[in-house]
Design a protein around this motif. Structure first.
Motif, mmCIF file in Angstrom:
data_model
loop_
_atom_site.group_PDB
_atom_site.id
_atom_site.type_symbol
_atom_site.label_atom_id
_atom_site.label_comp_id
_atom_site.label_asym_id
_atom_site.label_seq_id
_atom_site.Cartn_x
_atom_site.Cartn_y
_atom_site.Cartn_z
ATOM 1 N N VAL A 132 -61.242 -38.426 -56.057
ATOM 2 C CA VAL A 132 -60.125 -38.566 -57.007
ATOM 3 C C VAL A 132 -59.523 -37.177 -57.245
ATOM 4 N N TRP A 153 -66.222 -39.071 -60.006
ATOM 5 C CA TRP A 153 -64.836 -39.109 -59.536
ATOM 6 C C TRP A 153 -64.599 -38.049 -58.469
ATOM 7 N N ARG A 164 -61.910 -46.772 -59.950
ATOM 8 C CA ARG A 164 -61.568 -45.442 -59.448
ATOM 9 C C ARG A 164 -60.151 -45.105 -59.880
ATOM 10 N N HIS A 166 -49.694 -39.342 -57.193
ATOM 11 C CA HIS A 166 -51.019 -39.849 -56.780
ATOM 12 C C HIS A 166 -51.138 -41.337 -57.119
#
Ligand code: ADP
Ligand code: MG
Ligand code: MG
Length: 311
Positions: A117, A112, A63, A308
């Motif tokens: 994400v 994703w 991920r 992030h």
């Protein structure tokens, strides 16, 4: 503090991918290019039934912390793709292969998105990139858009043209915008509409403004000084401008309405003095604007991706 990996989805040769990769490295953040131009002939990828099960060039990616989606190259006409030989040899197989590739790559992005994400931009916003839905969704939300007609009906064009000066351009974009002139309204000229629908739009005679929005904030606004109708034919100068608060709020609102985490908006001033939305781009180029206008879109964008990654 965990340091995740940022996925850069596009071509290794793309200058935006390269610049973002370099800047992330300088910030101590790892990135992986998912090279969608050289996939499947060179780049090797595997997906498992697990949402996070992805291997790219022999490495378990899992991920990603965030992803920059620059381009998928899933069509023979896509920028950078050279499929002319393959198409001439066997167009059916070539198109089938592109469709398989598209299904695989869109599947990756969909996975994703399901995993949460942060995607710049999410594939769920793809549908709004089609201008006939994009502009009407903005209009429905009360945002200013030019009077527009998408059509292949000659009579509809003639009626539309009687309402004032009109510009015309492709439905998708990418080619020069031109003014519709009286000689364009002949039967012979309008017969070309049988080959393709076209966008007809209220001609906006005022200045061209480009605004970059990232995660709900205006990060750059520029005035493109030009004497041509379509600024891409003739950029004379790019200057930073301060947007009136109301316009900045409209730009942020437009992103919310369309579900874009980041975008470059094209606005142009109408005869009535109002700035109207021409389009929001899903993967805006920014290096030229930074170089010409002294903005720092690249810096804002990479710092956001890095944030992030640092969790
Ligand atoms: P693209 O996707 O090709 O960038 P745009 O809608 O942004 O399509 O149009 C490209 C450029 O052409 C605009 O930035 C603007 O300079 C000019 N243009 C487009 N539509 C109009 C219009 N209705 N009136 C005047 N100029 C326009
Ligand atoms: Mg544009
Ligand atoms: Mg565009």
């Amino acid at each position: 503090m965990t340091t995740g990996v940022v996925a850069l989805v596009g071509s290794r040769e793309d200058i935006h991918i390269q610049e973002v990769g370099r800047r992330l490295e300088a910030l101590g953040v790892a990135s992986v290019v998912v090279d969608t131009l050289t996939f499947p002939d060179e780049t090797r990828m595997s997906l498992t039934e697990d949402l996070a099960g992805i291997r790219v060039d022999g490495r378990e990616l899992g991920r990603p912390a965030a992803a920059y989606l620059r381009g998928l190259h899933t069509h023979p006409l896509a920028h950078g793709v050279d499929a002319s030989e393959a198409m001439a040899e066997d167009w059916r197989t070539t198109l089938t292969v592109f469709r398989e590739k598209a299904t695989f790559l869109l599947g990756v992005l969909g996975r994703w998105e399901r995993l949460g994400v942060p995607l710049y931009n999410p594939p769920s916003a793809d549908w709004v990139l089609h201008k006939p839905v994009q502009l009407s969704a903005l209009a429905a939300a009360g945002l200013p858009v030019p009077r527009t007609l998408w059509t292949n009906e000659p009579e509809a064009v003639r009626r539309f043209a009687s309402g004032g000066r009109v510009a015309y351009k492709p439905v998708m974009g990418g080619a020069a915008t031109q003014e519709l002139l009286p000689e364009d309204l002949t039967d012979a000229r309008l017969a070309a509409l049988a080959a393709s629908p076209v966008t007809f739009q209220e001609l906006l005679p005022g200045e061209d403004i480009r605004v970059f929005v990232l995660d709900g904030e205006v990060i750059a606004s520029l005035h493109i000084v030009t004497s041509a109708l379509d600024f891409r034919q003739n950029e004379e100068r790019i200057e930073q401008v301060v947007l009136p608060d109301a316009v900045a709020r409209q730009c942020v609102r437009a992103c919310e309405v369309l579900g874009l985490r980041w975008t470059g908006l094209d606005l142009k001033r109408g005869l009535d003095g109002e700035l109207k939305f021409l389009e929001l781009n899903g993967s805006p180029m920014f290096l030229g604007f930074d170089a010409g206008g002294g903005t720092d879109v690249a810096g804002h964008f990479t710092r956001t991706l890095a944030k992030h990654a640092r969790g």
